[in-house]
Motif scaffolding. Structure first.
Motif, PDB file in Angstrom:
ATOM      1  N   ILE A  57      15.710  -8.659  33.423  1.00  0.00           N
ATOM      2  CA  ILE A  57      16.246  -8.800  34.780  1.00  0.00           C
ATOM      3  C   ILE A  57      17.564  -9.566  34.763  1.00  0.00           C
ATOM      4  N   LEU A  58      17.619 -10.650  34.010  1.00  0.00           N
ATOM      5  CA  LEU A  58      18.850 -11.442  33.938  1.00  0.00           C
ATOM      6  C   LEU A  58      19.993 -10.633  33.316  1.00  0.00           C
ATOM      7  N   ALA A  59      19.684  -9.820  32.310  1.00  0.00           N
ATOM      8  CA  ALA A  59      20.716  -8.975  31.698  1.00  0.00           C
ATOM      9  C   ALA A  59      21.221  -7.935  32.692  1.00  0.00           C
ATOM     10  N   LEU A  60      20.315  -7.334  33.460  1.00  0.00           N
ATOM     11  CA  LEU A  60      20.719  -6.353  34.469  1.00  0.00           C
ATOM     12  C   LEU A  60      21.543  -7.007  35.580  1.00  0.00           C
ATOM     13  N   LEU A  61      21.166  -8.217  35.989  1.00  0.00           N
ATOM     14  CA  LEU A  61      21.940  -8.930  37.009  1.00  0.00           C
ATOM     15  C   LEU A  61      23.354  -9.216  36.523  1.00  0.00           C
ATOM     16  N   ALA A  62      23.481  -9.601  35.260  1.00  0.00           N
ATOM     17  CA  ALA A  62      24.799  -9.908  34.702  1.00  0.00           C
ATOM     18  C   ALA A  62      25.677  -8.657  34.637  1.00  0.00           C
ATOM     19  N   ALA A  63      25.053  -7.507  34.425  1.00  0.00           N
ATOM     20  CA  ALA A  63      25.815  -6.264  34.292  1.00  0.00           C
ATOM     21  C   ALA A  63      25.975  -5.514  35.620  1.00  0.00           C
ATOM     22  N   ALA A  64      25.468  -6.069  36.704  1.00  0.00           N
ATOM     23  CA  ALA A  64      25.470  -5.378  38.003  1.00  0.00           C
ATOM     24  C   ALA A  64      26.887  -5.126  38.499  1.00  0.00           C
ATOM     25  N   ARG A  65      27.084  -3.933  39.013  1.00  0.00           N
ATOM     26  CA  ARG A  65      28.355  -3.543  39.632  1.00  0.00           C
ATOM     27  C   ARG A  65      28.026  -2.950  40.996  1.00  0.00           C
ATOM     28  N   PRO A  66      28.177  -3.744  42.066  1.00  0.00           N
ATOM     29  CA  PRO A  66      27.842  -3.243  43.405  1.00  0.00           C
ATOM     30  C   PRO A  66      28.674  -2.020  43.780  1.00  0.00           C
ATOM     31  N   PHE A 117      15.142  -5.810  45.829  1.00  0.00           N
ATOM     32  CA  PHE A 117      16.379  -5.758  45.056  1.00  0.00           C
ATOM     33  C   PHE A 117      16.214  -6.230  43.617  1.00  0.00           C
ATOM     34  N   ILE A 118      14.986  -6.279  43.129  1.00  0.00           N
ATOM     35  CA  ILE A 118      14.766  -6.583  41.715  1.00  0.00           C
ATOM     36  C   ILE A 118      15.343  -5.417  40.910  1.00  0.00           C
ATOM     37  N   PRO A 119      16.107  -5.718  39.865  1.00  0.00           N
ATOM     38  CA  PRO A 119      16.703  -4.640  39.058  1.00  0.00           C
ATOM     39  C   PRO A 119      15.651  -3.623  38.607  1.00  0.00           C
ATOM     40  N   GLY A 120      16.023  -2.349  38.761  1.00  0.00           N
ATOM     41  CA  GLY A 120      15.136  -1.264  38.392  1.00  0.00           C
ATOM     42  C   GLY A 120      14.382  -0.667  39.570  1.00  0.00           C
ATOM     43  N   ARG A 121      14.309  -1.395  40.679  1.00  0.00           N
ATOM     44  CA  ARG A 121      13.614  -0.866  41.856  1.00  0.00           C
ATOM     45  C   ARG A 121      14.581   0.016  42.653  1.00  0.00           C
ATOM     46  N   THR A 122      14.051   0.713  43.647  1.00  0.00           N
ATOM     47  CA  THR A 122      14.830   1.698  44.395  1.00  0.00           C
ATOM     48  C   THR A 122      16.066   1.092  45.069  1.00  0.00           C
ATOM     49  N   MET A 123      15.910  -0.027  45.772  1.00  0.00           N
ATOM     50  CA  MET A 123      17.062  -0.616  46.466  1.00  0.00           C
ATOM     51  C   MET A 123      18.136  -1.053  45.474  1.00  0.00           C
ATOM     52  N   TRP A 124      17.712  -1.550  44.331  1.00  0.00           N
ATOM     53  CA  TRP A 124      18.674  -1.912  43.292  1.00  0.00           C
ATOM     54  C   TRP A 124      19.464  -0.679  42.875  1.00  0.00           C
ATOM     55  N   SER A 125      18.744   0.413  42.632  1.00  0.00           N
ATOM     56  CA  SER A 125      19.393   1.653  42.195  1.00  0.00           C
ATOM     57  C   SER A 125      20.341   2.203  43.253  1.00  0.00           C
ATOM     58  N   LEU A 126      19.997   2.026  44.530  1.00  0.00           N
ATOM     59  CA  LEU A 126      20.850   2.530  45.612  1.00  0.00           C
ATOM     60  C   LEU A 126      22.210   1.824  45.650  1.00  0.00           C
ATOM     61  N   PHE A 127      22.224   0.544  45.343  1.00  0.00           N
ATOM     62  CA  PHE A 127      23.457  -0.239  45.516  1.00  0.00           C
ATOM     63  C   PHE A 127      24.071  -0.772  44.220  1.00  0.00           C
ATOM     64  N   PHE A 128      23.308  -0.791  43.123  1.00  0.00           N
ATOM     65  CA  PHE A 128      23.819  -1.391  41.883  1.00  0.00           C
ATOM     66  C   PHE A 128      23.637  -0.488  40.662  1.00  0.00           C
ATOM     67  N   GLY A 129      22.714   0.462  40.729  1.00  0.00           N
ATOM     68  CA  GLY A 129      22.360   1.266  39.544  1.00  0.00           C
ATOM     69  C   GLY A 129      23.309   2.386  39.257  1.00  0.00           C
TER      70      GLY A 129
END
Length: 160
Positions: free
Chosen positions: A19-28, A148-160
């Motif tokens: 999760i921390l790695a995905l948060l660091a790599a997040a691109r809104p 908004f936990i990385p990997g969940r649907t809302m994460w994928s909609l805005f960050f994935g």
């Protein structure tokens, strides 16, 4: 609140480094409408009613209480929240075919929401206020974080 933190911590214990790695790599980015259109109808109903309840709930929190708007919009909010909660009973993507720990919020909502309406009808304003504020701030704030936990649907909609 402590119980929620413990539940979240336990549920995510092994996945914190990921999760921390995905948060660091997040691109809104703007919402991915193709992903949104591809969601199951139950998840779409859940998402749209939750967002509508969030917006209407914010308006209710800001508006003066006891007026016609509060009562009318309150009934609309109750219907939206009930639909949102009931839809979660059919969403089992975290644990395919079974409910997960997140469904404890559903049970709580299905108990407290009718009680809050009863308390309003009985003019037990303090109890009604506590229940509704707890549902609004607790359920929506906590579940929004979970959504908004990385990997969940809302994460994928805005960050994935």
């Amino acid at each position: 609140m402590v119980v929620v933190a413990v539940i979240l911590g336990a549920a995510l214990w092994r996945g914190w480094s990921t999760i921390l790695a995905l948060l660091a790599a997040a691109r809104p980015h703007a919402p991915d409408f193709t992903l949104l259109a591809g969601l199951s109808p139950v998840i779409q109903v859940h998402l749209y009613t939750a967002l509508a309840a969030l917006v209407l709930g914010a308006a209710l929190m800001a508006a003066r209480k006891g007026r016609a708007f509060h009562r009318t919009a309150g009934w609309m909010w109750v219907a939206l929240v009930m639909t949102t909660a009931l839809s979660t009973l059919f969403i089992t993507s975290l644990t395919p075919g079974r409910w997960s720990l997140i469904h404890l919020f559903t049970g709580w909502t299905l108990i407290i929401l009718p009680l809050a309406v009863i308390w309003a009808k009985r003019h037990e304003v303090a109890r009604h206020r506590r229940a509704m504020m707890g549902l609004f701030y607790g359920a929506f704030a906590i579940n929004l974080i979970i959504a908004f936990i990385p990997g969940r649907t809302m994460w994928s909609l805005f960050f994935g």
